[in-house]
Design an enzyme around this catalytic site. Structure first.
Site, short mmCIF file in Angstrom:
data_model
loop_
_atom_site.label_atom_id
_atom_site.label_comp_id
_atom_site.label_asym_id
_atom_site.label_seq_id
_atom_site.Cartn_x
_atom_site.Cartn_y
_atom_site.Cartn_z
CD GLU A 213 -31.34 -48.87 -20.61
OE1 GLU A 213 -30.22 -48.35 -20.74
OE2 GLU A 213 -32.26 -48.35 -19.94
CD GLU B 201 -32.44 -50.42 -15.79
OE1 GLU B 201 -32.05 -49.23 -15.77
OE2 GLU B 201 -31.83 -51.31 -16.37
C1 GAL Z 1 -30.22 -47.71 -17.43
C2 GAL Z 1 -29.31 -48.92 -17.47
C3 GAL Z 1 -28.73 -49.25 -16.11
C4 GAL Z 1 -28.28 -48.00 -15.43
C5 GAL Z 1 -29.45 -47.09 -15.30
C6 GAL Z 1 -29.19 -45.86 -14.50
O1 GAL Z 1 -30.25 -47.08 -18.64
O2 GAL Z 1 -29.99 -50.03 -17.96
O3 GAL Z 1 -27.69 -50.16 -16.25
O4 GAL Z 1 -27.26 -47.41 -16.15
O5 GAL Z 1 -29.85 -46.71 -16.59
O6 GAL Z 1 -30.38 -45.21 -14.30
#
Ligand code: GAL
Length: 731
Positions: A368, A448
């Protein structure tokens, strides 16, 4: 001859002990702790006696993982340093004199801004300690350092293997000798042999015309072994490495394995455990992979956000679980020195792990982070130089970011934006070109979704958990329906401890589809139910079965996560009703849930507030046959104390999880029973966590670490139920 000896016992930690590795410097409480407590230096010390047989040999210690800044001293003199908490390193002992010596390791667990992932906030903890194993290794002066095995053209009728063998020659011995190599199948049968003379520090091997090979896949994770024997004037060295025959490709039309398309359905995994932090060894690592494959029924895992234990990856190889592995980092890119370290992390990760058939993509961006052209040009170039057989990815959440990788890997958190005042209607995933901003489609994967957009505890109200389930289902459905998306990896498998800047203030991100003990929340079954019924029937109603748990009462709409093709609900003495999966709402899911609502039940049929609450049963059918039944009572009471160890036969150094649940008359958990259970352990085992602990959503867990061979008895007590003792044998 090469030897590898366990070097994990009898370390003095901070002057006391002895302790055995893996070891966490500070055992944290379950929640609400000060995470700076482990962010300092710790010292481990071990005395050993040099073996006269080491004369003329190379001798070194291999540290599989030390968090975070490690310095190793031999009899007071520094002999090694390593600034990455996630990859192995060695400390050379060659030539030490006879007698007793002292190894001291200073681990600094501070969040040193010079070392990735540190420099800004991060949403996870990096528990200090010598948290993976240490090995004492000896080998002839000229020995095998590494091997890279490739299997080109796996779709040809007969198969090929090409291997590049790297030799280590720190004493400058003559580079002569022969390298023999053989390939054996999983049963040990030798399939082919070859031999080449040594003429430099690298040697190339190839095998052609291999017949009868089974390709590696999630269904048939066939593994083979390359056995190398190097004979040189310095002696004989040998090394065996597992590999698989498989071919991968990410295209703008999705992911292909061995020429066939597969949709990737995955979850992210942090390698942390309550109390023990990162420091659980082989058995716990294996168990996590087993849970992902067999309980969550996913076909992919992302090792967010760093290289994870080799035990975990070995198990992914054995299970046919595909892996996205990435370098350490979280949003922040440091200065040039930091970036150099991150580039080295690419090399450390790839050269450690390039023979795992399970790994299908390397993550070479800091998770990210924003664009950084020069930095990511370097990480991509290095990954391609080291391993041309796998694509690179780089996880981003920022749209229109520069694509230097082979696959655009995106954290798409768009679902839920509508609640934040956006004018877009509820959207599970964006079309890829809206995200990439590119004029043409590219290989694309979701790495994600979910997570912080909808944190959900296993103790949360049923309605919230139903929405949690719905969100995971909607994204999976959208992924399955879009041929340009290779797959989607949800955030995340297990709840995890985190910094104060994240999570629910309790130092936990309740983002998992399982809790920290790996006990499923309802959303776990959104994944599990997508598995084929041949691999196990899933039928999980998203309900605690109560009149008044939801707003206004009742249980409708009731989602039942299942891979059955029809379900029947019987409520009290009313006639049963049969309902089919909801293909209308979830047209693309392999196994849409059954949704019971007013399409099939009138309000009166399940009763309304003020009416008597009734028992119920749900029956699952597949091809007209009953394959599952679940009963619910109308007057739940604590009836059974269930105590389930993951195994009763364990190794003398294994950690084992014991799950404790309080069940009602029909075998369902009592989700709101807050009463504690107490744990008494006798025998050679260390208990992580307190001796009295609360039930959370009807269950709790305990990890025990065996401290040697013997019988271990674990007694769990609860005020209202008879105590239960389970007996384990460590041998
Ligand atoms: C993303 C990140 C993860 C976690 C997640 C929570 O932004 O890559 O490590 O923090 O959000 O939803």
């Amino acid at each position: 001859m090469r030897s590898t000896t366990d070097f994990n016992d009898n370390w003095l930690f901070e002057g006391t002990g002895p302790v055995r590795l893996p070891h966490t410097a500070v055992e944290l409480p379950y929640s609400y702790f000060d995470e700076t407590s482990y962010q300092r230096a710790f010292t481990y010390e071990k005395t050993f006696v040099a073996d006269p047989a080491w004369a003329g040999q190379e001798v070194w210690l291999r540290f599989d993982g030390a968090m975070a800044d490690a310095r190793v001293f031999l009899d007071g003199a520094e002999i090694a340093a390593h600034r990455d908490g996630y990859t192995p390193f060695t400390a050379r002992l060659t030539g030490i004199g006879p007698g007793q010596h002292v190894i001291r390791v200073v681990i600094d667990g501070s969040e040193n801004p010079e070392i990735p992932p540190f420099g800004n906030v991060i949403d996870y903890l990096t528990y200090a300690g010598l948290y993976r194993e240490v090995w004492l290794e000896t080998a002839p002066a000229l020995h095998i350092a590494n091997v890279k095995i490739e299997t080109p053209d796996v779709l040809a009728q007969t198969k090929r293997v090409q291997a590049r063998v790297y030799l280590d020659n720190p004493q400058g011995m003559p580079l002569t000798g022969t390298l023999r190599a053989e390939i054996a199948d999983g049963a040990g049968a030798v399939l082919a042999q070859t031999e080449v003379p040594i003429s430099g520090a690298e040697a190339a091997l190839s095998f052609d015309g291999l017949a009868g090979i089974t390709l590696w896949s999630p269904e048939t994770p066939a593994l083979y072994v390359l056995r190398l024997t190097l004979t040189s004037p310095s002696g004989t060295d040998s090394r065996s490495t597992r590999f698989g025959f498989r071919e991968i490709s990410f295209t703008d039309a999705g992911f292909h394995l061995n020429g066939a398309p597969i949709k990737l359905r995955g979850l992210n995994r942090h390698q942390s455990f309550p109390h023990a932090g990162y420091a659980l060894g082989r058995a716990a690592q294996i168990k996590d992979a087993d849970i992902l494959k067999h309980e969550l029924r996913v076909n992919m895992v992302r090792t967010s956000h760093y290289p994870q234990s080799s035990h975990f990856l070995d198990r992914c190889d054995e299970l046919g679980l595909l892996v996205f592995e990435e370098i350490p980092g979280w949003q922040h890119i440091g200065g040039l020195q930091w970036q150099d370290e991150a580039v080295m992390n690419v090399a450390r990760m790839i050269t450690r792990d390039w023979n795992h058939p399970s790994i299908v993509i390397w993550g070479v961006r800091i998770n990210e982070s924003g664009d950084s052209h020069d930095f990511y040009t370097r990480t991509n170039a290095l990954a391609r130089e080291l391993d041309i057989t796998r694509p690179t990815g780089g996880v981003r959440y920022i749209t229109d970011s520069e694509l230097l990788e082979d696959v655009y890997t995106m954290n798409d958190f768009i679902l839920g934006h509508e609640e934040m005042g956006g004018n877009r209607p509820r959207t599970p995933l964006r079309p890829q070109q809206e995200v990439t901003g590119l004029p043409h489609p590219v290989p694309y994967m979701i790495t994600e979704f979910g997570g912080h957009m909808y944190p959900t505890k296993s103790t949360d109200q049923e309605q919230r958990q139903a929405e949690h389930v719905t969100r995971h289902l909607q994204v999976l459905n959208a992924m399955y329906g879009d041929p340009q998306i290779a797959g989607a990896i949800g955030w995340c498998a297990f709840d995890y401890n985190t910094h104060k800047d994240f999570g629910s203030g309790d130092r936990i991100c309740h983002h998992g589809v399982m809790d920290m003990y790996r006990e499923p929340k309802f959303a776990a079954y959104a994944y599990a139910s997508q598995g084929d019924p041949e691999g196990g029937i899933v039928m999980q109603p998203v309900t605690f079965w109560a009149r008044g748990e939801r707003n206004i009462g009742g249980v409708l709409p009731l989602i039942i996560l299942t891979n059955c093709d029809e379900l029947e609900l019987t409520y009290g003495d009313y006639p049963p009703k049969r309902v089919k999966p909801d293909r209308e709402t979830y047209p693309h899911l392999p196994h849409p849930p059954v949704v019971l609502d007013h399409r099939s039940f009138t309000a009166e049929e399940l009763g309304v507030w003020g009416m008597k609450w009734e028992r119920a049963s749900v029956t699952g059918y597949l091809n007209g046959k009953v394959v599952a039944t679940r009963h619910y009572v109308d007057n739940a009471l604590p009836t059974t104390l269930q105590v389930v160890p993951d195994a009763t036969q364990i190794g003398p150094q294994d950690a084992v999880r014991i799950m404790v649940r309080v069940l009602d008359q029909a075998g369902n958990k009592l989700p709101f029973l807050p009463e504690p259970v107490s744990v008494r352990v006798s025998g050679p085992a260390h208990r992580f966590g307190p001796a009295v602990l609360p039930l959370r959503a009807g269950s709790t867990g305990i990890w025990l670490q065996a401290t040697g061979a013997g019988e271990i008895a674990v007694t769990i007590s609860h005020d209202r139920l008879d105590p239960v003792t389970v007996r384990l044998t460590a041998s």
